[in-house]
Design a protein around this motif. Structure first.
Motif, PDB file in Angstrom:
ATOM      1  N   UNK A 174      45.989  21.315  -5.127  1.00 14.52           N
ATOM      2  CA  UNK A 174      47.299  21.280  -4.486  1.00 14.52           C
ATOM      3  C   UNK A 174      47.213  20.636  -3.125  1.00 14.52           C
ATOM      4  N   UNK A 175      48.313  20.033  -2.707  1.00 14.91           N
ATOM      5  CA  UNK A 175      48.329  19.399  -1.401  1.00 14.91           C
ATOM      6  C   UNK A 175      49.717  18.936  -1.042  1.00 14.91           C
ATOM      7  N   UNK A 176      49.786  18.079  -0.032  1.00 13.26           N
ATOM      8  CA  UNK A 176      51.061  17.577   0.438  1.00 13.26           C
ATOM      9  C   UNK A 176      51.158  16.082   0.207  1.00 13.26           C
ATOM     10  N   UNK A 177      52.386  15.617   0.061  1.00 19.10           N
ATOM     11  CA  UNK A 177      52.666  14.215  -0.210  1.00 19.10           C
ATOM     12  C   UNK A 177      53.826  13.799   0.691  1.00 19.10           C
ATOM     13  N   UNK A 178      53.671  12.673   1.390  1.00 16.82           N
ATOM     14  CA  UNK A 178      54.718  12.175   2.272  1.00 16.82           C
ATOM     15  C   UNK A 178      55.634  11.246   1.473  1.00 16.82           C
ATOM     16  N   UNK A 179      56.911  11.646   1.336  1.00 17.13           N
ATOM     17  CA  UNK A 179      57.897  10.859   0.588  1.00 17.13           C
ATOM     18  C   UNK A 179      59.145  10.699   1.448  1.00 17.13           C
ATOM     19  N   UNK A 180      59.507   9.446   1.737  1.00 15.86           N
ATOM     20  CA  UNK A 180      60.697   9.145   2.543  1.00 15.86           C
ATOM     21  C   UNK A 180      60.699   9.919   3.862  1.00 15.86           C
ATOM     22  N   UNK A 181      59.540   9.991   4.508  1.00 18.75           N
ATOM     23  CA  UNK A 181      59.429  10.650   5.811  1.00 18.75           C
ATOM     24  C   UNK A 181      59.381  12.159   5.768  1.00 18.75           C
ATOM     25  N   UNK A 182      59.355  12.735   4.564  1.00 26.79           N
ATOM     26  CA  UNK A 182      59.302  14.192   4.439  1.00 26.79           C
ATOM     27  C   UNK A 182      58.094  14.588   3.601  1.00 26.79           C
TER      28      UNK A 182
END
Length: 195
Positions: A174-182
Motif C-alpha cells: 500500500x502507498x500513496x499516488x499523486x493524481x491531479x495534485x492530490x
C-alpha cells in the motif's frame, strides 16, 4: 500468566521497537528506538522476573529501524541507522556476530517494510521521498546458504509504497499516488510465484 513489570532508571532510549528471539532454551528481548540512532539494548528474559542485560550495542550500524524474522529458518532481517539491510542468523546476532548478508539501498533511496513470506523469501521496499521516482520491490529468495536478490518494479503508476505484508501466497503493498495534485491511497495485491 502473571504480569511482570520492570522499571529501569536511566534508560536513555524510548522502547519504541521491541521484539523477541529464542536461542536454544533461552529467550531474549531486543529494544531499540528508531528515532534515536544511538543504541540497542538486549535482555535475556528467560527468567522474566530477573532480566539480564547483555552488552549494549551502540552506533548507527547497530540501531534498528525495522525488523522481521523467519522463525523456521532462524533468520533475522534488520534495517539499521546507516541505511543498510542486514541478515543475521539468530545465534550469531545474539552473540554480536556479523551479518551473513548486507545490502545498501540505491543512492537517494531507503529500505522500508521488510517482511518474510510463507516460503522464506524476504521482501522489502526500496522507496524515496520523491513521489515521481521509480520505486522498487526487492525479493530475496533462499538460495544455498544465502539469498538471491531480484529487483521488481511492479507498480503500474508512480506509487510511493508505505506498507507491505506477505501471507498465504500473497503480497499486499500500500502507498500513496499523486493524481491531479492530490494524494490518494492505493493498495496492490500480488500473487507470489515460487520461481
Amino acid at each position: 500468566l502473571p504480569k511482570v513489570v520492570q522499571v529501569y532508571e536511566g534508560l536513555d532510549i524510548a522502547p519504541r521497537l521491541i521484539f523477541s528471539l529464542k536461542s536454544g532454551s533461552r529467550y531474549y528481548t531486543i529494544v531499540s528506538d528508531p528515532s534515536y540512532a544511538i543504541k540497542v539494548l538486549i535482555y535475556d528474559v528467560t527468567t522474566p522476573e530477573v532480566p539480564v542485560q547483555l552488552p549494549v550495542r551502540t552506533g548507527a550500524v547497530n540501531n534498528i529501524y525495522e525488523w522481521t524474522k523467519d522463525d523456521s529458518a532462524r533468520v533475522l532481517a534488520l534495517t539499521h541507522g546507516d541505511g543498510k539491510l542486514r541478515l543475521y542468523r539468530y545465534d550469531a546476532y545474539l552473540a554480536s556476530g556479523a551479518a551473513f548478508a548486507e545490502y545498501a539501498p540505491t543512492t537517494g533511496k531507503f529500505f522500508t517494510q521488510p517482511t518474510f513470506d510463507d516460503q522464506g523469501s524476504l521482501w522489502i521496499l526500496e522507496s524515496s521521498k520523491n513521489a515521481s521516482a521509480a520505486q522498487k520491490l526487492l525479493r530475496f529468495m533462499p538460495s544455498g546458504s544465502g539469498y538471491a536478490k531480484t529487483e521488481l518494479t511492479p507498480y503500474p503508476e508512480a506509487v510511493s509504497p508505505r506498507f507491505m505484508h506477505a501471507s498465504a501466497g500473497y503480497l499486499a503493498v500500500g502507498g500513496t499516488l499523486l493524481v491531479d495534485g492530490k494524494f490518494r491511497n492505493e493498495v496492490y495485491l500480488f500473487k507470489i510465484e515460487t520461481a
